[in-house]
Design an enzyme around this catalytic site. Structure first.
Site, PDB file in Angstrom:
ATOM      1  N   GLY A   1       3.024 -44.876  62.542  1.00 26.91           N
ATOM      2  CA  GLY A   1       2.061 -44.653  63.633  1.00 26.91           C
ATOM      3  C   GLY A   1       2.570 -45.309  64.914  1.00 26.91           C
ATOM      4  O   GLY A   1       3.107 -46.408  64.872  1.00 26.91           O
TER       5      GLY A   1
ATOM      6  N   ALA B   1      13.709 -53.754  75.282  1.00 25.86           N
ATOM      7  CA  ALA B   1      14.338 -55.072  75.170  1.00 25.86           C
ATOM      8  C   ALA B   1      15.557 -55.022  74.246  1.00 25.86           C
ATOM      9  O   ALA B   1      16.578 -55.664  74.512  1.00 25.86           O
ATOM     10  CB  ALA B   1      13.316 -56.094  74.651  1.00 25.86           C
ATOM     11  N   VAL B   2      15.465 -54.251  73.174  1.00 22.67           N
ATOM     12  CA  VAL B   2      16.617 -54.121  72.259  1.00 22.67           C
ATOM     13  C   VAL B   2      17.790 -53.502  73.021  1.00 22.67           C
ATOM     14  O   VAL B   2      18.918 -54.017  72.987  1.00 22.67           O
ATOM     15  CB  VAL B   2      16.249 -53.245  71.021  1.00 22.67           C
TER      16      VAL B   2
ATOM     17  N   ARG C   1       6.538 -38.941  60.357  1.00 20.26           N
ATOM     18  CA  ARG C   1       6.469 -39.381  58.960  1.00 20.26           C
ATOM     19  C   ARG C   1       7.426 -38.466  58.198  1.00 20.26           C
ATOM     20  O   ARG C   1       7.442 -37.261  58.410  1.00 20.26           O
ATOM     21  CB  ARG C   1       5.051 -39.249  58.427  1.00 20.26           C
TER      22      ARG C   1
ATOM     23  N   ASP D   1      -2.636 -52.020  63.374  1.00 22.34           N
ATOM     24  CA  ASP D   1      -3.471 -52.592  62.300  1.00 22.34           C
ATOM     25  C   ASP D   1      -3.289 -54.094  62.083  1.00 22.34           C
ATOM     26  O   ASP D   1      -4.094 -54.718  61.403  1.00 22.34           O
ATOM     27  CB  ASP D   1      -3.172 -51.884  60.969  1.00 22.34           C
TER      28      ASP D   1
ATOM     29  N   ALA E   1     -20.526 -57.828  68.379  1.00 22.22           N
ATOM     30  CA  ALA E   1     -21.225 -56.925  67.449  1.00 22.22           C
ATOM     31  C   ALA E   1     -22.157 -57.708  66.516  1.00 22.22           C
ATOM     32  O   ALA E   1     -21.895 -58.868  66.190  1.00 22.22           O
ATOM     33  CB  ALA E   1     -20.202 -56.157  66.619  1.00 22.22           C
TER      34      ALA E   1
ATOM     35  N   ARG F   1      -5.086 -45.697  69.737  1.00 23.05           N
ATOM     36  CA  ARG F   1      -3.627 -45.838  69.681  1.00 23.05           C
ATOM     37  C   ARG F   1      -2.972 -45.768  71.052  1.00 23.05           C
ATOM     38  O   ARG F   1      -1.864 -46.242  71.232  1.00 23.05           O
ATOM     39  CB  ARG F   1      -3.039 -44.705  68.845  1.00 23.05           C
TER      40      ARG F   1
END
Ligand code: ATP
Length: 321
Positions: free
Chosen positions: A13, A24-25, A74, A130, A189, A255
């Site tokens: 994802g 950066a890499v 995927r 996540d 909440a 996302r």
């Protein structure tokens, strides 16, 4: 052992901040005199030879963008040893001597198998909204996603209060309630329902009814998708409380968006570390954060252990409700 060419890819994802990490890499490797390839569209691109050299300019104008300029996908084929061999042959074709993988648990598992089976050096960077990768307090994108949810809660609270409604907000998290708990605490909440903790809807409804009878004007209930369907829970809550209830399923909006400062900063730091490590001969490590500092985690430990949600956060969400 300094490498001549490395590759970087994003997988699984997408999450806001992946671009900052890849940037950066690329820029770190180039400043070390090492050639960098981008593998487009995750493991699918590795198998299909969608591999192209990147320059410093290839990563211009992306730090502020969500998603990933490399694309992601995927790939079922990569889950087979034959698929991984195909991917490895394409790495060899381009003389790629080491690989930086930015992705979640599944992507890092794929990387660990590739490393074990072919010996290609792998360094991982945890990238998933996540925040469920073992060994690190932080994964790229979780901060932006939590901010997006809190922004939605703020808006929903206004309208819930105007109408004396119960507002149910379904957020991402199939197996991890991290996003739900963080946004529940930060969004104020009343209840946070997560897959890790059992809950009792009739009990919750009794409490809600009592609170509304005593003048409460609105309630926010955050539900992680792994804890149940927000729509189904909403129906049950309305039936049991007889209070007007509305459900918002935030979905993929969580996302996207421009990455937060925290995601840009941490992704940049992890990208630099990962590039320097792979160039200097490291393998089978994942770079993450622990108590604010960059740490390296063994890749096999990261993928073979399951991160548990900090019980202190669960407790705090309950106390402050
Ligand atoms: P997110 O948690 O954000 O969805 P993820 O990296 O966990 O990210 P997955 O869909 O689980 O996302 O994995 C991405 C890709 O990694 C898969 O499509 C597959 O190609 C590869 N992969 C996942 N699990 C495995 C595995 N057990 N063995 C080999 N490859 C795997």
């Amino acid at each position: 052992m300094i490498k001549k060419a490395i590759a970087v890819m994003t997988s699984g994802g997408d999450s806001p901040g992946m671009n900052a990490a890849a940037r950066a890499v690329v820029r770190t490797a180039i400043s070390e005199g090492v050639q960098v390839y981008g593998i487009y569209n995750g493991y699918k691109g590795m198998i299909d030879d969608d591999i192209h050299e990147l320059t410093s300019r290839s990563v211009s104008d992306i730090i502020q963008r969500g998603g990933t300029f490399l694309g992601t996908a995927r790939s079922m084929e990569f889950k087979t040893p034959e698929g991984r061999q195909k991917g490895f042959q394409n790495l060899q074709k381009h003389n790629i001597e080491g690989l930086v993988i930015i992705g979640g648990d599944g992507s890092l598992t794929g990387g660990s198998l590739l490393s074990k089976e072919t010996g290609v050096p792998i360094v991982g960077i945890p990238g998933t909204i996540d925040n469920d990768v073992w060994g690190t307090d932080y994964t790229i994108g979780c901060d932006t996603a939590a901010n997006t949810i809190v922004d939605a809660i703020n808006k929903l609270r206004d309208t819930a209060s105007a109408h004396r409604r119960i507002m149910i907000v379904e957020v991402m998290g199939h197996t991890s309630g991290w996003l739900a708990v963080m946004s529940g605490i930060a969004g104020g909440a009343e209840y946070v329902l997560i897959p890790e903790v059992k809950f009792d809807i009739p009990d919750m409804c009794r409490e809600l009814k009592e609170a509304y009878d005593n003048g409460k004007r609105y309630s926010i209930i955050v539900v992680a998708e792994g804890a149940g369907s927000g729509i189904e829970i909403g129906k049950q809550v309305e039936e049991l409380t007889k209070i007007d209830t509305r459900v918002s399923v935030l979905g993929h909006i969580q996302r996207g968006g421009s990455p937060s400062v925290e995601d840009r900063m941490k992704a940049s730091m992890l990208g630099e570390k990962a590039a320097l490590a792979i160039i200097s001969g490291a393998s089978d490590v994942v770079f993450g954060f622990n108590e604010g500092k960059v740490v390296s985690i063994n890749l096999f430990d990261a993928v073979n252990n399951t991160k548990t949600l900090n019980p202190e956060l669960i407790r705090l969400a309950r106390v402050l409700a």
